[in-house]
Design a protein around this motif. Structure first.
Motif, short mmCIF file in Angstrom:
data_model
loop_
_atom_site.label_atom_id
_atom_site.label_comp_id
_atom_site.label_asym_id
_atom_site.label_seq_id
_atom_site.Cartn_x
_atom_site.Cartn_y
_atom_site.Cartn_z
N GLY A 53 -3.78 4.32 7.22
CA GLY A 53 -5.15 3.97 7.67
C GLY A 53 -5.51 5.53 8.19
O GLY A 53 -6.47 5.48 9.23
N ALA A 54 -4.91 6.72 7.83
CA ALA A 54 -5.12 8.04 8.56
C ALA A 54 -6.38 8.67 7.82
O ALA A 54 -6.83 9.75 8.35
N VAL A 55 -6.83 8.13 6.58
CA VAL A 55 -7.77 8.96 5.76
C VAL A 55 -9.16 8.61 6.13
O VAL A 55 -9.63 7.72 6.10
N ASP A 56 -9.99 9.62 6.59
CA ASP A 56 -11.31 9.47 7.03
C ASP A 56 -12.14 9.55 5.60
O ASP A 56 -12.78 10.43 5.26
N LYS B 64 -5.55 12.80 11.74
CA LYS B 64 -6.65 12.23 10.85
C LYS B 64 -7.08 13.48 9.92
O LYS B 64 -7.33 13.21 8.87
N ALA B 65 -7.05 14.62 10.63
CA ALA B 65 -7.60 16.01 10.06
C ALA B 65 -6.44 16.16 8.72
O ALA B 65 -6.85 16.56 7.70
N VAL B 66 -5.30 16.14 8.94
CA VAL B 66 -4.06 16.33 7.93
C VAL B 66 -4.51 15.54 6.85
O VAL B 66 -4.07 15.93 5.61
N ALA B 67 -4.54 14.23 7.11
CA ALA B 67 -4.52 13.19 6.19
C ALA B 67 -5.86 13.55 5.24
O ALA B 67 -5.61 13.30 3.90
N THR B 68 -7.09 13.76 5.88
CA THR B 68 -8.44 13.79 5.20
C THR B 68 -8.23 15.20 4.43
O THR B 68 -8.89 15.15 3.41
N ALA B 69 -7.59 16.17 4.95
CA ALA B 69 -7.68 17.43 4.11
C ALA B 69 -6.66 17.44 2.97
O ALA B 69 -6.96 17.96 1.87
N ALA B 70 -5.90 16.21 2.86
CA ALA B 70 -5.08 15.99 1.53
C ALA B 70 -6.09 15.66 0.49
O ALA B 70 -5.93 16.16 -0.53
N GLY B 71 -7.11 14.90 1.11
CA GLY B 71 -8.12 14.53 0.14
C GLY B 71 -9.11 15.79 -0.31
O GLY B 71 -9.44 15.76 -1.81
N PHE B 72 -9.19 16.61 0.63
CA PHE B 72 -10.07 17.79 0.20
C PHE B 72 -9.35 18.49 -0.92
O PHE B 72 -9.97 19.24 -1.78
N GLY B 73 -8.00 18.46 -0.76
CA GLY B 73 -7.13 19.21 -1.87
C GLY B 73 -7.50 18.92 -3.14
O GLY B 73 -7.29 19.67 -4.23
#
Length: 273
Positions: A81-84, A183-192
């Motif tokens: 549940g960490a991805v924003d 949250k930042a690390v998880a969402t940044a994976a989506g940025f990738g």
């Protein structure tokens, strides 16, 4: 026969690179791309593929690996549940546009110019890793409106010019605007993923001079490098994650920042001299 020997050397070198990048990604949370681009560059150069489009191959191949590693990371983080997803949805168009612009610029530049750009951005990342503080803030909520319209393409554009995913720019950006680090690390994976997918599609259509092209290239992407690095990275990243629980990452991040700074300065040297 000579090409077979070079291919064997390339595979062995890439196995070591992939293993190292996987451990670093798991241990320090840095994206593998920032390691892979430099490692690809020096490896292909040593094997005799030092042409005017070498950096294009390095950037494109690194971004191809990020599709796999980012997708895997997003799934793992989403289970916790960490991805924003709201940030991902609202930032996605700008990041994708920036990534496409990054491919167009990278395709028009030669190795020396791309080396200089990579080195300059890597120095900035290294300094932030060494001296950045988690309590630094530019705001308490993620930017919207004109600020988001400017920042989201910049993240995609700069990431493509470095051949990296969303971590090196996305994580500092989100923490500076009040996002908790997990949250930042998880969402940044989506940025990738948003960066890598459109850019890799674009790089597939970049033509590389056959005289300087390593074996196994499709467009600017070297498939043997992609396959070997991904297989090694997926095996060694869990080892790095286990080490992270036993070691203090703060001094290790500073050591890596110093290593990255040296690599960047050497790239600048070879670009201009």
């Amino acid at each position: 026969m000579q090409e077979t020997g070079l291919l064997i050397q390339l595979v062995l070198i890439l196995m070591a690179i992939g293993a190292f990048a996987g451990i670093l990604a798991g241990l320090l949370g840095v994206g593998g791309g920032i390691v892979l681009v430099a490692a690809f560059f020096y490896s292909f150069q040593a094997l005799g593929y030092d042409g005017p489009q070498l950096m294009q191959i390095c950037l494109a191949t690194s971004l191809a690996t990020i599709i796999v590693t980012s997708a895997r990371s997003v799934r793992a983080h989403d289970r916790r549940g960490a991805v924003d997803w709201q940030v991902l949805k609202t930032w996605a168009p700008g990041i994708a546009v920036g990534a496409v612009l990054g491919v167009l610029v990278a395709a028009s530049l030669r190795t020396a110019a791309l080396q200089a750009i990579f080195a300059g951005l890597a120095i900035a990342v290294a300094l932030y890793m060494a001296f950045g503080r988690r309590h630094w803030r530019l705001g308490e909520t993620m930017p919207t409106g004109a600020a988001r319209a400017a920042l989201s393409p910049a993240v995609g554009f700069l990431s493509v010019l470095m051949g990296i995913g969303g971590g090196s720019f996305g994580v500092p950006l989100m923490t500076l605007y009040g996002k908790p680090i997990h949250k930042a690390v998880a969402t940044a994976a989506g940025f990738g993923l948003l960066i890598a997918v459109p850019s890799v599609i674009g790089f597939l259509f970049v033509t590389i001079d056959p005289a300087f092209r390593p074996p196994g290239n499709v467009g600017a992407i070297n498939l043997p490098a992609f396959a070997v690095v991904i297989s090694m990275t997926l095996m060694t990243a869990p080892l790095g994650a286990r080490l992270a629980h036993r070691l203090d990452p703060a001094p290790l991040r500073r050591v890596f920042a110093g290593f990255l700074l040296l690599v960047a300065l050497n790239m600048l040297r070879t670009a201009f001299f």
